[in-house]
Scaffold this motif. Structure first.
Motif, PDB file in Angstrom:
ATOM      1  N   THR A  30       0.936  -1.034   0.042  1.00  6.63           N
ATOM      2  CA  THR A  30       0.521  -0.197  -0.426  1.00  6.63           C
ATOM      3  C   THR A  30       0.915   1.311  -0.035  1.00  6.63           C
ATOM      4  OG1 THR A  30      -1.502  -1.134   0.629  1.00  6.63           O
ATOM      5  CG2 THR A  30      -1.460   0.964   0.975  1.00  6.63           C
ATOM      6  N   ALA A  31       0.729   2.013  -0.601  1.00  2.00           N
ATOM      7  CA  ALA A  31       1.769   3.682  -0.864  1.00  2.00           C
ATOM      8  C   ALA A  31       0.910   4.725  -0.940  1.00  2.00           C
ATOM      9  CB  ALA A  31       2.317   3.594  -2.636  1.00  2.00           C
ATOM     10  N   LEU A  32       0.859   4.967   0.137  1.00  4.54           N
ATOM     11  CA  LEU A  32       0.708   6.280   0.225  1.00  4.54           C
ATOM     12  C   LEU A  32       1.313   7.687  -0.634  1.00  4.54           C
ATOM     13  CD1 LEU A  32       0.246   6.353   4.572  1.00  4.54           C
ATOM     14  CD2 LEU A  32      -1.113   5.708   2.233  1.00  4.54           C
ATOM     15  N   THR A  33       0.674   8.173  -0.943  1.00  5.29           N
ATOM     16  CA  THR A  33       1.176   9.547  -1.662  1.00  5.29           C
ATOM     17  C   THR A  33       0.846  10.410  -2.137  1.00  5.29           C
ATOM     18  OG1 THR A  33       2.471   9.213  -3.786  1.00  5.29           O
ATOM     19  CG2 THR A  33       0.502   7.653  -4.325  1.00  5.29           C
ATOM     20  N   ARG A  34       1.293  11.356  -3.177  1.00  7.43           N
ATOM     21  CA  ARG A  34       0.683  13.226  -3.016  1.00  7.43           C
ATOM     22  C   ARG A  34      -0.730  12.723  -4.547  1.00  7.43           C
ATOM     23  NH1 ARG A  34       0.196  16.269   0.530  1.00  7.43           N
ATOM     24  NH2 ARG A  34       1.138  16.657   2.716  1.00  7.43           N
ATOM     25  N   ALA A  42      -0.517  -5.847  -9.502  1.00  8.91           N
ATOM     26  CA  ALA A  42      -1.508  -6.672  -8.716  1.00  8.91           C
ATOM     27  C   ALA A  42      -1.005  -6.661  -7.276  1.00  8.91           C
ATOM     28  CB  ALA A  42      -1.616  -8.026  -9.525  1.00  8.91           C
ATOM     29  N   LYS A  43       0.050  -6.096  -7.314  1.00  6.77           N
ATOM     30  CA  LYS A  43      -0.532  -5.896  -5.705  1.00  6.77           C
ATOM     31  C   LYS A  43      -0.262  -4.755  -4.978  1.00  6.77           C
ATOM     32  CE  LYS A  43       3.816  -8.105  -4.924  1.00  6.77           C
ATOM     33  NZ  LYS A  43       5.003  -9.421  -4.340  1.00  6.77           N
ATOM     34  N   LEU A  44       0.628  -4.165  -6.108  1.00  4.13           N
ATOM     35  CA  LEU A  44       0.534  -2.812  -5.922  1.00  4.13           C
ATOM     36  C   LEU A  44      -1.384  -2.030  -5.702  1.00  4.13           C
ATOM     37  CD1 LEU A  44       1.684   0.172  -5.228  1.00  4.13           C
ATOM     38  CD2 LEU A  44       1.647   0.792  -7.835  1.00  4.13           C
ATOM     39  N   GLN A  45      -1.705  -1.324  -3.940  1.00  6.26           N
ATOM     40  CA  GLN A  45      -2.528  -0.780  -3.942  1.00  6.26           C
ATOM     41  C   GLN A  45      -2.079   0.233  -3.695  1.00  6.26           C
ATOM     42  OE1 GLN A  45      -3.900  -0.848   0.302  1.00  6.26           O
ATOM     43  NE2 GLN A  45      -6.788  -0.690  -0.225  1.00  6.26           N
ATOM     44  N   GLU A  46      -2.447   1.779  -4.342  1.00  5.21           N
ATOM     45  CA  GLU A  46      -2.700   3.541  -4.485  1.00  5.21           C
ATOM     46  C   GLU A  46      -3.641   3.635  -3.135  1.00  5.21           C
ATOM     47  OE1 GLU A  46      -0.311   5.631  -7.246  1.00  5.21           O
ATOM     48  OE2 GLU A  46      -1.240   4.437  -8.650  1.00  5.21           O
ATOM     49  N   VAL A  47      -2.892   4.869  -2.330  1.00  5.04           N
ATOM     50  CA  VAL A  47      -4.199   5.609  -1.752  1.00  5.04           C
ATOM     51  C   VAL A  47      -3.081   6.485  -1.837  1.00  5.04           C
ATOM     52  CG1 VAL A  47      -4.815   5.494   0.254  1.00  5.04           C
ATOM     53  CG2 VAL A  47      -4.147   3.798   0.507  1.00  5.04           C
ATOM     54  N   VAL A  48      -4.165   8.084  -2.529  1.00  5.91           N
ATOM     55  CA  VAL A  48      -3.324   8.885  -2.827  1.00  5.91           C
ATOM     56  C   VAL A  48      -4.110  10.393  -1.961  1.00  5.91           C
ATOM     57  CG1 VAL A  48      -3.885  11.126  -4.195  1.00  5.91           C
ATOM     58  CG2 VAL A  48      -2.659   8.934  -5.456  1.00  5.91           C
ATOM     59  N   ILE A  49      -3.445  10.546  -0.477  1.00  2.00           N
ATOM     60  CA  ILE A  49      -3.841  11.521   0.353  1.00  2.00           C
ATOM     61  C   ILE A  49      -2.959  13.153   1.107  1.00  2.00           C
ATOM     62  CG2 ILE A  49      -4.187   9.721   2.021  1.00  2.00           C
ATOM     63  CD1 ILE A  49      -1.368  10.275   3.509  1.00  2.00           C
ATOM     64  N   THR A  50      -3.684  13.764   0.962  1.00  5.30           N
ATOM     65  CA  THR A  50      -3.759  15.019   0.997  1.00  5.30           C
ATOM     66  C   THR A  50      -2.774  15.904   1.515  1.00  5.30           C
ATOM     67  OG1 THR A  50      -5.408  15.839   1.159  1.00  5.30           O
ATOM     68  CG2 THR A  50      -4.847  15.591  -1.105  1.00  5.30           C
ATOM     69  N   ASP A  51      -3.246  15.026   3.309  1.00  5.65           N
ATOM     70  CA  ASP A  51      -2.405  15.110   4.757  1.00  5.65           C
ATOM     71  C   ASP A  51      -2.252  14.330   5.168  1.00  5.65           C
ATOM     72  OD1 ASP A  51      -2.119  16.234   7.503  1.00  5.65           O
ATOM     73  OD2 ASP A  51      -5.298  16.436   7.741  1.00  5.65           O
ATOM     74  N   PHE A  52      -0.917  14.076   5.423  1.00  2.00           N
ATOM     75  CA  PHE A  52      -0.276  13.047   5.877  1.00  2.00           C
ATOM     76  C   PHE A  52      -0.308  13.166   7.628  1.00  2.00           C
ATOM     77  CE2 PHE A  52       1.604  12.486   1.761  1.00  2.00           C
ATOM     78  CZ  PHE A  52       2.395  10.909   1.942  1.00  2.00           C
ATOM     79  N   LEU A  53      -0.655  13.593   7.924  1.00  2.00           N
ATOM     80  CA  LEU A  53      -1.247  14.309   9.278  1.00  2.00           C
ATOM     81  C   LEU A  53      -2.775  13.224   9.820  1.00  2.00           C
ATOM     82  CD1 LEU A  53      -0.300  17.751  10.496  1.00  2.00           C
ATOM     83  CD2 LEU A  53       0.964  15.833  10.857  1.00  2.00           C
ATOM     84  N   ASP A  54      -3.597  12.791   8.751  1.00  2.00           N
ATOM     85  CA  ASP A  54      -5.058  12.322   8.658  1.00  2.00           C
ATOM     86  C   ASP A  54      -5.022  10.795   8.515  1.00  2.00           C
ATOM     87  OD1 ASP A  54      -7.686  11.472  10.039  1.00  2.00           O
ATOM     88  OD2 ASP A  54      -8.127  13.353   8.382  1.00  2.00           O
ATOM     89  N   TYR A  55      -5.220   9.868   9.202  1.00  2.00           N
ATOM     90  CA  TYR A  55      -5.124   8.507   8.414  1.00  2.00           C
ATOM     91  C   TYR A  55      -6.791   8.073   9.843  1.00  2.00           C
ATOM     92  CZ  TYR A  55      -0.019   8.797   7.589  1.00  2.00           C
ATOM     93  OH  TYR A  55       1.153   9.579   7.418  1.00  2.00           O
ATOM     94  N   SER A  56      -7.250   8.975   9.742  1.00  3.60           N
ATOM     95  CA  SER A  56      -8.445   8.398  10.245  1.00  3.60           C
ATOM     96  C   SER A  56      -9.315   7.421   9.425  1.00  3.60           C
ATOM     97  CB  SER A  56      -9.381   9.494  10.973  1.00  3.60           C
ATOM     98  OG  SER A  56      -9.910  10.119   9.724  1.00  3.60           O
ATOM     99  N   THR A  57      -9.780   7.698   7.879  1.00  4.28           N
ATOM    100  CA  THR A  57      -9.940   7.109   7.183  1.00  4.28           C
ATOM    101  C   THR A  57      -9.208   5.383   5.756  1.00  4.28           C
ATOM    102  OG1 THR A  57      -9.089   7.832   4.949  1.00  4.28           O
ATOM    103  CG2 THR A  57     -11.037   9.017   5.836  1.00  4.28           C
ATOM    104  N   ASP A  88       6.219  15.558  12.155  1.00  2.00           N
ATOM    105  CA  ASP A  88       4.970  15.428  12.075  1.00  2.00           C
ATOM    106  C   ASP A  88       4.293  14.150  11.578  1.00  2.00           C
ATOM    107  OD1 ASP A  88       5.538  17.385  13.686  1.00  2.00           O
ATOM    108  OD2 ASP A  88       4.841  19.549  12.633  1.00  2.00           O
ATOM    109  N   TYR A  89       4.332  14.195  10.643  1.00  2.00           N
ATOM    110  CA  TYR A  89       4.466  13.149   9.585  1.00  2.00           C
ATOM    111  C   TYR A  89       4.826  11.805  10.204  1.00  2.00           C
ATOM    112  CZ  TYR A  89       3.266  16.690   6.010  1.00  2.00           C
ATOM    113  OH  TYR A  89       2.113  17.665   5.269  1.00  2.00           O
TER     114      TYR A  89
END
Length: 215
Positions: A30-34, A42-57, A88-89
Motif C-alpha cells: 500500500t503506497a501512500l502518495t500525493r 496486481a500487488k500495488l494499492q495506491e492511496v493518494v492522500i492530501t494530509d499526511f497527518l490524518d489516517y482516520s479513513t 509530524d508526518y
C-alpha cells in the motif's frame, strides 16, 4: 506480508517499491502518495492522500510493517515545513499504525548525521534525530536506518534530485570506507528484509546496511 510504504515516487522509495513487488513474500504494497506512482501491478494499492497527518479513513489493521522513506531536503523548504514533513508526518503515521496493529514494524529512513541529542547545528541533524528519539520512545518495533549518501546503481536508475550532482563523489566515498555511502538497491533490500523479519538491533548505520545479509 502486507507492507505500507511512503516516498514511492522518490529515488529510494521507488526502488523499495520495485523490489517489494518482485518479492514473493510480500502479498500487498500500500503506497501512500500525493500523486500516482505511475505503474500498475496486481500487488500495488495506491492511496493518494492530501494530509499526511490524518489516517482516520485508512484501515491499517492488517499492515504488518511500514517503510517510511518520505523526505525532503532542508534547503528546499522553510524550517516549519521541514519539521512538519520530517517529524509530524512520521509520528502521525507511526501512532496510527501502532494503534491499529501494535505488533507492526516501523522502518524509518533517517540519515548518517542524525543527532537524537540535538546538539548539532544543522536543522537536518536535529529534526531527524528528534524524530528518531520520539519514534523509539513510542514503540520497541521501530527500526532506524542511517544511510550516508545513497548512490544510484544500474538497477535503481539515476537520481533526479540535487544530490545527483554528487554521484561521482559518492563513488569515491564508497571506496574510502563503509560509513559514507551505500547503493540504493542495497539499502532498499535491507529495509525490506528488516520490515519482514526484524533485526537484532534497532539502529542500523551505513556500515550495518552495507554488510547486511538478507534472512
Amino acid at each position: 506480508m502486507k507492507l505500507l510504504l511512503t516516498g514511492a515516487t522518490g529515488f529510494l522509495g521507488h526502488e523499495v517499491l520495485r523490489q517489494a513487488l518482485d518479492d514473493d513474500g510480500i502479498e500487498r504494497v500500500t503506497a501512500l502518495t500525493r500523486r500516482p506512482v505511475g505503474m500498475a501491478h496486481a500487488k500495488l494499492q495506491e492511496v493518494v492522500i492530501t494530509d499526511f497527518l490524518d489516517y482516520s479513513t485508512l484501515d491499517l489493521r492488517d499492515c504488518d510493517a511500514c517503510i517510511w522513506s518520505l523526505g525532503v531536503s532542508q534547503f528546499q523548504i522553510t524550517e516549519e515545513q521541514y519539521v512538519r514533513i520530517t517529524l509530524d508526518y512520521t509520528m502521525a503515521a507511526a501512532r496510527a499504525l501502532f494503534a491499529a496493529n501494535p505488533h507492526a514494524r516501523f522502518c524509518f529512513v533517517s540519515g548518517r548525521s542524525a543527532d537524537p541529542q540535538e546538539k548539532k547545528g544543522a536543522l537536518y541533524a536535529r529534526i531527524k534525530g528528534r524524530t528518531e528519539r520520539q519514534l523509539e520512545a513510542w514503540s520497541e518495533s521501530v527500526f532506524v536506518f542511517r544511510p550516508g549518501y545513497i548512490r544510484p546503481t544500474a538497477r535503481s536508475g539515476p537520481r533526479k534530485d540535487l544530490a545527483r550532482l554528487f554521484a561521482p563523489i559518492g563513488t569515491v566515498m564508497s571506496m574510502m570506507g563503509k560509513d559514507l555511502s551505500v547503493d540504493c538497491d542495497k539499502l532498499a533490500s535491507c529495509l525490506l528484509d528488516v520490515a519482514k523479519h526484524g533485526a537484532d538491533r534497532h539502529l542500523l548505520v551505513n556500515s550495518d546496511i552495507r554488510d547486511w545479509k538478507a534472512a
